[in-house]
Write a protein that holds these residues in place. Sequence first.
Motif, PDB file in Angstrom:
ATOM      1  N   ASP A  95     -21.878   4.706 -13.715  1.00 52.57           N
ATOM      2  CA  ASP A  95     -21.273   6.021 -13.866  1.00 52.57           C
ATOM      3  C   ASP A  95     -20.076   6.169 -12.933  1.00 52.57           C
ATOM      4  O   ASP A  95     -20.117   5.743 -11.778  1.00 52.57           O
ATOM      5  CB  ASP A  95     -22.315   7.103 -13.535  1.00 52.57           C
ATOM      6  N   LYS A  96     -18.993   6.754 -13.450  1.00 55.87           N
ATOM      7  CA  LYS A  96     -17.741   7.015 -12.731  1.00 55.87           C
ATOM      8  C   LYS A  96     -16.869   5.771 -12.533  1.00 55.87           C
ATOM      9  O   LYS A  96     -15.769   5.859 -12.008  1.00 55.87           O
ATOM     10  CB  LYS A  96     -18.001   7.653 -11.359  1.00 55.87           C
ATOM     11  N   GLU A  97     -17.371   4.614 -12.942  1.00 59.17           N
ATOM     12  CA  GLU A  97     -16.568   3.388 -12.830  1.00 59.17           C
ATOM     13  C   GLU A  97     -15.443   3.423 -13.861  1.00 59.17           C
ATOM     14  O   GLU A  97     -15.560   4.049 -14.917  1.00 59.17           O
ATOM     15  CB  GLU A  97     -17.468   2.183 -13.068  1.00 59.17           C
ATOM     16  N   HIS A 124     -12.249   8.357 -21.729  1.00 56.76           N
ATOM     17  CA  HIS A 124     -13.528   8.067 -21.090  1.00 56.76           C
ATOM     18  C   HIS A 124     -14.531   7.559 -22.123  1.00 56.76           C
ATOM     19  O   HIS A 124     -14.333   7.700 -23.334  1.00 56.76           O
ATOM     20  CB  HIS A 124     -14.079   9.318 -20.403  1.00 56.76           C
ATOM     21  N   ILE A 125     -15.613   6.984 -21.607  1.00 57.37           N
ATOM     22  CA  ILE A 125     -16.687   6.471 -22.462  1.00 57.37           C
ATOM     23  C   ILE A 125     -17.988   7.140 -22.072  1.00 57.37           C
ATOM     24  O   ILE A 125     -18.397   7.102 -20.911  1.00 57.37           O
ATOM     25  CB  ILE A 125     -16.844   4.945 -22.337  1.00 57.37           C
ATOM     26  N   ASP A 140     -27.390   1.964 -22.292  1.00 58.22           N
ATOM     27  CA  ASP A 140     -26.126   1.351 -22.704  1.00 58.22           C
ATOM     28  C   ASP A 140     -25.336   0.865 -21.492  1.00 58.22           C
ATOM     29  O   ASP A 140     -24.706  -0.203 -21.536  1.00 58.22           O
ATOM     30  CB  ASP A 140     -25.283   2.351 -23.492  1.00 58.22           C
ATOM     31  N   ALA A 141     -25.342   1.656 -20.429  1.00 63.00           N
ATOM     32  CA  ALA A 141     -24.605   1.273 -19.218  1.00 63.00           C
ATOM     33  C   ALA A 141     -25.167  -0.020 -18.635  1.00 63.00           C
ATOM     34  O   ALA A 141     -24.412  -0.900 -18.192  1.00 63.00           O
ATOM     35  CB  ALA A 141     -24.685   2.392 -18.179  1.00 63.00           C
ATOM     36  N   GLU A 142     -26.483  -0.147 -18.662  1.00 65.31           N
ATOM     37  CA  GLU A 142     -27.107  -1.378 -18.163  1.00 65.31           C
ATOM     38  C   GLU A 142     -26.714  -2.567 -19.038  1.00 65.31           C
ATOM     39  O   GLU A 142     -26.397  -3.650 -18.528  1.00 65.31           O
ATOM     40  CB  GLU A 142     -28.632  -1.222 -18.145  1.00 65.31           C
ATOM     41  N   ILE A 159     -16.098   5.670 -17.058  1.00 71.61           N
ATOM     42  CA  ILE A 159     -17.453   5.599 -17.603  1.00 71.61           C
ATOM     43  C   ILE A 159     -18.215   6.857 -17.195  1.00 71.61           C
ATOM     44  O   ILE A 159     -18.216   7.244 -16.025  1.00 71.61           O
ATOM     45  CB  ILE A 159     -18.206   4.358 -17.085  1.00 71.61           C
ATOM     46  N   ARG A 160     -18.881   7.495 -18.155  1.00 72.80           N
ATOM     47  CA  ARG A 160     -19.700   8.678 -17.873  1.00 72.80           C
ATOM     48  C   ARG A 160     -21.094   8.437 -18.442  1.00 72.80           C
ATOM     49  O   ARG A 160     -21.258   8.229 -19.651  1.00 72.80           O
ATOM     50  CB  ARG A 160     -19.058   9.920 -18.480  1.00 72.80           C
ATOM     51  N   VAL A 161     -22.085   8.439 -17.558  1.00 76.38           N
ATOM     52  CA  VAL A 161     -23.452   8.077 -17.941  1.00 76.38           C
ATOM     53  C   VAL A 161     -24.380   9.283 -17.814  1.00 76.38           C
ATOM     54  O   VAL A 161     -24.390   9.967 -16.787  1.00 76.38           O
ATOM     55  CB  VAL A 161     -23.980   6.925 -17.060  1.00 76.38           C
TER      56      VAL A 161
END
Length: 217
Positions: free
Chosen positions: A161-163, A146-147, A153-155, A182-184
């Motif tokens: 998130d969860k993608e 996972h990241i 950063d996600a933007e 992905i974990r945001v």
Amino acid sequence: METKEIAVITRMVLEAMEKERPQKPGFEVPVGISARHVHLTQEHIETLFGSGYQLTKKKELMGGQFASNETVTVVGLKLRAIENVRVLGPARKASQVEISATDAVRLGVKAPVRESGDTKDSAPIAVVGPKGAIYLKEGCIVAMRHIHMSPKDAEAAGVRDKEEVSVQADNERGTILRHVKIRVDESFTLEMHIDTDEANACGIRQGQTVTILQKGR
């Protein structure tokens, strides 16, 4: 010149232009290699280390977590064991043991690949400390890669998130890893977590970077 010929030539020109166009660089993420570790409830901490015991910090981690000075022994089927497994704090609502697939073979357990916290119907495991032992009917998993990301950063990476995304290690092995969750969270710093098996197979060392590929690749 006929319409079909014009269409064919046009397509060839567009394809040639596309090949010449420099590709936009992907979003790079540093890698943290996650060794086997244990999360414990406060009740289990006290069972393993003594009444009223509190974990002591060895190293701060992201999201308010820390690596503690305390270690335990995890015991699988047929009494196969791995000693000096690090306990992470703070105490959690449920105890779990995160290992690699190689560890699972060594312990003789069938640990499923799961996101941290998803321990339903996972492998049974025993944990032994200096003052006692606990047995988990379920709780042993191989952590899904996972990241961790902040919302900023996600933007920037164009993910949610969860993608799940794919990432590429640009080294001599050139490995592409798929199904990376992905974990945001505001408390997260940018880092991809993989276990020791994955790091060794991909030729990745702590702190090296991987690149998030475009979706669908």
